[in-house]
Design an enzyme around this catalytic site. Structure first.
Site, PDB file in Angstrom:
ATOM      1  N   SER A 215       0.837  -1.202   0.000  1.00 14.43           N
ATOM      2  CA  SER A 215       0.000   0.000   0.000  1.00 14.43           C
ATOM      3  C   SER A 215       0.870   1.249   0.000  1.00 14.43           C
ATOM      4  O   SER A 215       2.025   1.226   0.455  1.00 14.43           O
ATOM      5  CB  SER A 215      -0.886   0.009   1.254  1.00 14.43           C
TER       6      SER A 215
ATOM      7  N   TYR B 167      -2.419  -1.400  10.584  1.00 16.76           N
ATOM      8  CA  TYR B 167      -2.523  -1.784   9.169  1.00 16.76           C
ATOM      9  C   TYR B 167      -1.302  -1.305   8.380  1.00 16.76           C
ATOM     10  O   TYR B 167      -0.720  -2.052   7.592  1.00 16.76           O
ATOM     11  CB  TYR B 167      -3.800  -1.181   8.583  1.00 16.76           C
TER      12      TYR B 167
END
Length: 247
Positions: free
Chosen positions: A139, A152
């Site tokens: 990400s 996360y």
């Protein structure tokens, strides 16, 4: 991708579904792993078959090592082998205060986002031959951080390191390992993770001033999966709306 056997975790919706459908369009047979979204998974299978591919939906928790072994075995048995693995399943939970992130949430996020990647790839390795491709979803948060998604974000940084380590480990076997680091992409995770005021502005701070769509990310996975990327390993593609990234 014609005739290639592909396994995608988190393939029931969002980026995983978009990649599954695009792989099928290019001739692949696609197994998807999903947690509990039965209706979404069956819709993905319908879309795969609509593109002329054979689909297989496998329900279970990627945080369970024995399930990951079962998922790989079912894929191999159904399709006669395994050529491409996309480790994509993830969860995220927004928390305003770092000090208030629950221990149970940290453990669960790591079990899905990191342990799940290890387990599915460990199970897959005995079946992968020269020319196989592994693609991991990291990400933009691994490069930029995200103060509402600290647990996360750290898993996505770990996935980036995993891509580089495995690429080095398996290059001599002709197995390529690469990553895709999406920016703000409109998936079901977004309204499920953030408060309404954050959702309303989601993606507007990107250079293109909007969130991306899953079908704008899927071609990155297709490229890395197919022979066009035969000289790429240990690399990460960045469909992120124009955010300049330094690796």
């Amino acid at each position: 991708m014609k005739g290639k056997s592909t396994l995608i975790t988190g393939g029931d919706s969002g980026i995983g579904r978009a990649a599954a459908v695009l792989f099928a369009r290019e001739g692949a047979n696609v197994a998807i792993v999903y947690l509990d979204e039965e209706q979404d998974a069956q819709e993905t299978i319908r879309l795969i078959e609509e593109e002329g591919g054979t689909g297989l939906a496998i329900r279970g928790d990627v945080g369970d090592k024995s399930f990951c072994e079962e998922a790989v075995n079912r894929t191999v048995e159904s399709f006669g082998g395994l050529d491409v693995v996309v480790a994509n399943a993830a969860e995220q939970h927004a928390v305003e205060s770092f000090e208030d992130i629950p221990a149970e949430q940290i453990e669960r996020t790591y079990r899905t986002n990191i342990f799940g990647y290890f387990y599915i790839l460990q199970a897959a390795m005995p079946h992968l031959k020269r020319g196989a491709s592994i693609i991991c979803t990291t990400s933009v948060t691994a490069y930029r951080g995200q103060d509402l998604l600290i647990d996360y974000t750290t898993t996505k940084g770990a996935i980036l390191a995993l891509v580089r380590a495995l690429a080095s480990k398996f290059a001599h076997k002709g197995i390529r390992v690469n990553g895709v680091a999406p920016g703000p992409i409109w998936t079901p995770l977004i309204p499920a993770s953030f408060p309404p005021e954050v959702v309303k502005e989601f993606g507007k701070d990107s250079p293109l001033e909007r969130p991306g769509q899953p079908n704008e990310v899927a071609p990155s996975f297709l490229f890395l999966a197919c022979e066009d990327a035969s000289y790429m390993t240990g690399q990460v593609l960045h469909p992120n709306g124009g955010d300049p990234i330094s690796s």
